[in-house]
Design an enzyme around this catalytic site. Structure first.
Site, short mmCIF file in Angstrom:
data_model
loop_
_atom_site.label_atom_id
_atom_site.label_comp_id
_atom_site.label_asym_id
_atom_site.label_seq_id
_atom_site.Cartn_x
_atom_site.Cartn_y
_atom_site.Cartn_z
N SER A 1 0.83 -1.20 0.00
CA SER A 1 0.00 0.00 0.00
C SER A 1 0.87 1.25 0.00
CB SER A 1 -0.91 0.00 1.23
OG SER A 1 -1.52 1.27 1.33
N HIS B 1 -1.11 -1.18 -4.22
CA HIS B 1 -2.41 -0.90 -3.61
C HIS B 1 -2.55 0.61 -3.41
CE1 HIS B 1 -5.91 -2.10 -1.15
NE2 HIS B 1 -5.56 -1.14 -0.32
N ASP C 1 -4.91 3.52 -1.99
CA ASP C 1 -6.03 3.80 -1.10
C ASP C 1 -6.63 5.16 -1.40
OD1 ASP C 1 -6.19 1.49 0.69
OD2 ASP C 1 -4.16 2.07 1.29
N MET D 1 -9.32 7.81 -0.48
CA MET D 1 -10.19 8.17 0.66
C MET D 1 -10.74 9.57 0.46
SD MET D 1 -7.94 6.80 3.86
CE MET D 1 -7.02 5.26 3.80
N HIS E 1 -8.35 0.81 -4.19
CA HIS E 1 -9.29 0.52 -3.11
C HIS E 1 -10.04 1.81 -2.80
CE1 HIS E 1 -9.65 -0.57 1.48
NE2 HIS E 1 -10.81 -0.58 0.88
N MET F 1 -12.30 3.95 -0.86
CA MET F 1 -12.99 4.19 0.42
C MET F 1 -13.67 5.54 0.29
SD MET F 1 -9.96 2.72 2.79
CE MET F 1 -8.82 2.91 1.43
N MET G 1 -11.66 -6.43 5.16
CA MET G 1 -10.84 -5.48 5.92
C MET G 1 -10.49 -6.07 7.28
SD MET G 1 -10.28 -2.87 4.00
CE MET G 1 -9.41 -1.92 5.26
N GLY H 1 -9.29 3.59 6.87
CA GLY H 1 -9.04 5.02 7.07
C GLY H 1 -7.58 5.38 7.28
N PHE H 2 -6.85 4.46 7.91
CA PHE H 2 -5.47 4.80 8.25
C PHE H 2 -4.56 3.59 8.13
CE2 PHE H 2 -8.37 7.54 10.49
CZ PHE H 2 -7.88 8.81 10.17
N GLY H 3 -3.30 3.85 7.80
CA GLY H 3 -2.30 2.80 7.82
C GLY H 3 -1.78 2.61 9.23
N GLY H 4 -1.05 1.54 9.42
CA GLY H 4 -0.36 1.33 10.69
C GLY H 4 -1.26 0.97 11.86
N ASP I 1 -6.65 -6.69 4.18
CA ASP I 1 -6.04 -5.36 4.18
C ASP I 1 -6.16 -4.75 5.57
OD1 ASP I 1 -5.20 -2.77 3.64
OD2 ASP I 1 -6.90 -2.25 2.36
N GLY I 2 -4.99 -4.42 6.14
CA GLY I 2 -4.96 -3.75 7.43
C GLY I 2 -4.20 -4.55 8.47
N GLY I 3 -3.07 -4.02 8.90
CA GLY I 3 -2.28 -4.69 9.93
C GLY I 3 -1.64 -5.99 9.50
N GLY J 1 1.01 -2.15 4.11
CA GLY J 1 1.52 -0.79 4.02
C GLY J 1 2.78 -0.64 4.85
C1 DX5 Z 1 -6.51 1.27 5.50
C2 DX5 Z 1 -6.06 1.00 4.09
C3 DX5 Z 1 -4.91 0.08 4.02
C4 DX5 Z 1 -3.66 0.57 4.69
C5 DX5 Z 1 -2.96 -0.63 5.24
O1 DX5 Z 1 -7.73 1.88 5.48
O2 DX5 Z 1 -7.11 0.44 3.32
O3 DX5 Z 1 -4.64 -0.30 2.68
O4 DX5 Z 1 -2.79 1.25 3.83
O5 DX5 Z 1 -1.86 -0.21 5.95
P1 DX5 Z 1 -1.14 -1.18 7.02
O6 DX5 Z 1 -0.66 -2.39 6.27
O7 DX5 Z 1 -0.03 -0.34 7.53
O8 DX5 Z 1 -2.15 -1.53 8.06
ZN ZN Z 2 -6.57 -0.42 1.37
#
Ligand code: DX5
Ligand code: ZN
Length: 220
Positions: free
Chosen positions: A8, A31, A33, A35, A64, A66, A135, A140-143, A173-175, A195
């Protein structure tokens, strides 16, 4: 099932996206994102950036969306050359029509479910979907921290896909990281968005190889 890794770019340097794409030549997808600060409480990028990135890399783009009105916007991402366009179940008002439009424009059609959205009501849509995205964080957010509570739904989704019989990829996707990817693979996921685990690493390419090795080593 072949393992695919989709880093991502949300965790990459937005001022140097072309260079950041070039750092992951072994990625199956990039990927992206999108938003809109309405469907999720964050604002990232949109069509012009996707169009520019498309020209700057040969890695296919996994967009993706959102966003609140995917029925209106998704076809434009397919037209912009995205290899895959994913819309959210919670946002789409006419998912069948939109998924069909995405396909008819030559992209793969993706359908995403937030952690609190059940998969069973959408079993009848599997014939319209090339990739189901489960999901593993609230979008909404990475990390963010991986939500283990979603794993039973990944398993249920894999069973529905097997029963359906067609080829539908199952993305998480996510974590997703070295800590969590094996659990996802064991539950039946085959496309992994990462990500922080990729762009937070010193060597993003090596991080992808590492994740791919872990996921591929899981017996399913
Ligand atoms: C979150 C995004 C993800 C995000 C994942 O809403 O859809 O694609 O970038 O980031 P990580 O892998 O750091 O959780
Ligand atoms: Zn995503």
């Amino acid at each position: 099932m072949a393992v695919q890794i989709s880093p991502s770019i949300l965790s990459a340097d937005f001022a140097r996206l072309a260079d950041e794409a070039a750092r992951v030549p072994n990625a199956d997808w990039l990927h992206v994102d999108v938003m809109d600060n309405h469907f999720v409480p964050n604002l990232t990028l949109g069509l012009p950036v996707v169009e520019a990135l498309r020209k700057a890399t040969s890695t296919p783009l996994d967009c993706h969306l959102m966003i609140e009105d995917p029925d209106r916007w998704a076809p434009a991402y397919a037209e912009a050359g995205a290899g895959s366009v994913t819309i959210h179940a919670e946002a789409a008002k006419a998912p069948v029509r939109t998924l069909r439009q995405i396909r008819s424009l030559g992209a793969r059609a993706g359908f995403a479910l937030n952690p609190g959205t059940a998969v069973e009501p959408y079993a009848g849509l599997l014939g319209e979907i090339d990739m189901l995205l489960i999901m593993t964080v609230e979008p909404g957010f990475g990390g963010q921290r991986f939500l283990d509570l979603v794993l039973p739904k990944v398993r249920a989704a894999r069973e529905l896909i097997s029963r359906h019989g067609g080829e539908v990829w199952l993305q998480v996707d996510g974590g997703v990281s070295g800590e969590t990817i094996e659990r996802c693979a064991a539950a039946g996921a085959d496309v992994f968005v990462a990500g922080n685990a990729v762009y937070g690493a010193e060597d993003p390419g090596a991080a992808i190889d590492h994740l791919r090795g872990l996921a591929g080593g899981v017996s399913r």
